[in-house]
Design a protein around this motif. Structure first.
Motif, short mmCIF file in Angstrom:
data_model
loop_
_atom_site.label_atom_id
_atom_site.label_comp_id
_atom_site.label_asym_id
_atom_site.label_seq_id
_atom_site.Cartn_x
_atom_site.Cartn_y
_atom_site.Cartn_z
N GLN A 108 99.56 68.55 -27.96
CA GLN A 108 98.87 67.38 -28.49
C GLN A 108 97.54 67.26 -27.76
O GLN A 108 97.43 67.64 -26.58
N VAL A 109 96.51 66.76 -28.45
CA VAL A 109 95.18 66.73 -27.86
C VAL A 109 94.63 65.31 -27.87
O VAL A 109 94.92 64.50 -28.76
N GLU A 153 77.04 61.64 -19.17
CA GLU A 153 78.40 61.69 -19.75
C GLU A 153 79.20 62.88 -19.22
O GLU A 153 78.72 64.00 -19.19
N VAL A 154 80.44 62.61 -18.81
CA VAL A 154 81.41 63.65 -18.48
C VAL A 154 82.45 63.63 -19.60
O VAL A 154 83.30 62.74 -19.65
N GLY A 155 82.34 64.58 -20.51
CA GLY A 155 83.28 64.65 -21.64
C GLY A 155 84.52 65.44 -21.26
O GLY A 155 84.45 66.38 -20.46
N LEU A 156 85.66 65.08 -21.83
CA LEU A 156 86.91 65.75 -21.49
C LEU A 156 87.80 65.86 -22.72
O LEU A 156 88.07 64.87 -23.40
N LEU A 157 88.27 67.08 -22.99
CA LEU A 157 89.33 67.34 -23.98
C LEU A 157 90.58 67.69 -23.20
O LEU A 157 90.59 68.65 -22.42
N ALA A 158 91.63 66.91 -23.37
CA ALA A 158 92.90 67.12 -22.67
C ALA A 158 93.94 67.64 -23.65
O ALA A 158 94.09 67.10 -24.75
N ILE A 159 94.67 68.68 -23.26
CA ILE A 159 95.69 69.30 -24.10
C ILE A 159 97.01 69.25 -23.34
O ILE A 159 97.13 69.81 -22.24
N LEU A 160 97.98 68.55 -23.89
CA LEU A 160 99.26 68.33 -23.23
C LEU A 160 100.39 68.97 -24.04
O LEU A 160 100.28 69.14 -25.26
N ASP A 161 101.51 69.27 -23.35
CA ASP A 161 102.68 69.73 -24.09
C ASP A 161 103.43 68.52 -24.66
O ASP A 161 102.99 67.37 -24.51
N GLU A 162 104.53 68.78 -25.32
CA GLU A 162 105.25 67.69 -25.99
C GLU A 162 105.78 66.65 -25.01
O GLU A 162 105.99 65.49 -25.36
N GLY A 163 105.98 67.07 -23.76
CA GLY A 163 106.47 66.13 -22.75
C GLY A 163 105.37 65.42 -22.00
O GLY A 163 105.65 64.68 -21.05
N ILE A 255 93.12 57.66 -21.93
CA ILE A 255 93.50 58.11 -23.27
C ILE A 255 94.84 57.48 -23.65
O ILE A 255 95.85 57.67 -22.95
N ARG A 256 94.86 56.72 -24.73
CA ARG A 256 96.08 56.01 -25.15
C ARG A 256 96.87 56.75 -26.20
O ARG A 256 98.08 56.55 -26.35
N SER A 257 96.21 57.58 -27.00
CA SER A 257 96.92 58.27 -28.08
C SER A 257 96.45 59.71 -28.17
O SER A 257 95.28 60.02 -27.95
N TYR A 258 97.40 60.58 -28.49
CA TYR A 258 97.12 62.01 -28.63
C TYR A 258 97.45 62.46 -30.05
O TYR A 258 98.38 61.94 -30.68
N ASP A 259 96.68 63.40 -30.54
CA ASP A 259 96.83 63.93 -31.91
C ASP A 259 97.69 65.18 -31.85
O ASP A 259 97.32 66.18 -31.23
N LYS A 260 98.85 65.13 -32.52
CA LYS A 260 99.77 66.27 -32.51
C LYS A 260 99.47 67.28 -33.60
O LYS A 260 100.02 68.39 -33.58
N ALA A 261 98.60 66.93 -34.54
CA ALA A 261 98.24 67.86 -35.63
C ALA A 261 96.76 67.74 -35.94
O ALA A 261 96.37 67.32 -37.03
N PRO A 262 95.89 68.06 -34.98
CA PRO A 262 94.46 67.87 -35.20
C PRO A 262 93.90 68.84 -36.24
O PRO A 262 94.35 69.98 -36.34
N ILE A 263 92.93 68.35 -37.00
CA ILE A 263 92.16 69.24 -37.86
C ILE A 263 91.37 70.19 -36.97
O ILE A 263 90.75 69.77 -35.99
N LEU A 264 91.41 71.48 -37.28
CA LEU A 264 90.64 72.48 -36.54
C LEU A 264 89.67 73.16 -37.49
O LEU A 264 90.06 73.57 -38.58
N ARG A 265 88.41 73.27 -37.07
CA ARG A 265 87.40 73.94 -37.88
C ARG A 265 86.45 74.69 -36.96
O ARG A 265 86.23 74.30 -35.81
N ALA A 266 85.84 75.73 -37.49
CA ALA A 266 84.81 76.48 -36.75
C ALA A 266 83.76 76.94 -37.75
O ALA A 266 84.07 77.29 -38.89
#
Length: 355
Positions: A108-109, A153-163, A255-266
């Motif tokens: 989840q991100v 600005e210090v930007g951060l993308l956090a990627i967590l496992d299901e737990g 961060i209060r909520s994480y996206d378990k199915a984010p849209i991915l594009r490149a």
């Protein structure tokens, strides 16, 4: 500016990768502890990664941290490029995408931003004589004010496992390398120290990456204060890394909520840029200065040579702009040592919640 040969290793250099795959689209982000790389270098790495993973090459985002304490990856100033090293390093940068893909698991991100204005300063200054000078020196009485803004600005993308345990974190900050009195040691500079500091603050090991922001006119030198002290050679590198990591860690905890199915594009798009043109007077002055002496230790003498070299380059050249989407986060890759004003403009015009 001079061909320095390493005599020691302060800390290791890495290629670090994150792979995201939602079943529809796969993207890879690779950050290398190098000062710079040519487009042809990254094409070699991307081809290798594609061969090993099947991820399309235009879905692979690559950048360099811009450490000044690594191998000479491009020929610039008085330093030749290490061709053999770069060929080897780019194959490793391709391999790391496969290593990341091997470790795919449900995730989840989330993303957030902190602020760190204290460690980022514009290095171009308006001078008393009406000129604009880069790095005018500490407490220079002839330096009036910075000639441009900063981006705190210090930007951060956090990627967590299901737990909820960290898998990876990708940070972004508009700050050049920090450096110190360790000129002959290999080091990833504050980028590597940030990665270690963030893991230390979280209390777990994961893939932590500091991605360089638009900092062509930014460094860590506050010229309104005396020059910093160095109780040990890596003191400022570690100090800055700790401060910036603390802001990233604090933002992460909000961060209060994480996206378990984010849209991915490149997406990638070629762009033609037109270089600046020196006036005949500027070229004549540069030529005269070069011919008046041989002084490779003199930065202005070196710059004069670069003015003449750039004048022989084509007026227009093609480059590639790359964009990624991870949910409502945008990531943009702009080649070169880009001024902070351009980064701020991209963020201001972006349609995403955070860029």
């Amino acid at each position: 500016f001079q061909d320095r040969v390493a005599e020691d290793i302060g800390d290791d250099l890495f290629a670090k990768a994150i792979v995201l795959d939602n079943g529809d689209t796969a993207i890879a982000i690779v950050v290398c502890d190098l000062i710079a790389a040519f487009r042809s270098d990254f094409e070699l790495a991307k081809a290798r990664a594609h061969e090993l993973t099947g991820i399309p090459t235009d879905h692979i985002f690559m950048s360099c941290t811009h450490t000044h304490y690594g191998p000479s990856s491009v020929s610039i100033f008085n330093v030749p490029r290490e061709d053999a090293y770069m060929e080897w390093a780019m194959l490793k940068a391709g391999d790391v995408v496969r290593l990341a893909q091997n470790r795919l698991r449900p995730a989840q991100v989330g993303h957030a931003s902190g602020e760190c204005p204290e460690e980022t300063h514009n290095r171009r200054w308006h001078m008393r004589d009406g000129s604009v000078q880069m790095n005018p020196g500490y407490l220079n009485p002839d330096a009036l004010r910075p000639a441009g803004p900063t981006d705190p600005e210090v930007g951060l993308l956090a990627i967590l496992d299901e737990g909820g345990r960290p898998i990876a974190a990708l940070a972004n900050y508009a700050l050049h390398y920090v450096g110190g009195p360790f000129d002959l040691a290999i080091s990833a500079d504050y980028f590597g120290a940030f990665d270690r500091a963030l893991q230390r603050m979280v209390g777990e090991e994961f893939v932590a990456i500091m991605m360089n922001g638009c900092c062509g006119d930014i460094n860590n030198c506050d010229f309104t204060r005396p020059a910093p002290e160095y109780p040990h050679p890596y003191y400022q590198v570690e100090r800055v890394a700790n401060v910036v990591a603390s802001r990233a860690y604090g933002a992460w905890q909000q961060i209060r909520s994480y996206d378990k199915a984010p849209i991915l594009r490149a997406a990638s798009k070629p762009m033609i840029f037109r270089r600046r043109v020196s006036s005949p007077e500027e070229l004549a002055a540069a030529r005269a200065y070069r011919e008046s002496r041989v002084a490779p230790e003199d930065h202005e003498w070196v710059y004069a040579g670069e003015v003449l070299r750039v004048n022989e380059e084509p007026l227009e050249r093609e480059t590639i702009i790359t964009g990624l989407r991870v949910g409502d986060l945008g990531i943009v890759g702009v080649p070169g040592e880009v001024f902070v004003e351009i980064g701020l403009a991209i963020k201001a015009q972006s349609p995403f919640a955070r860029t």
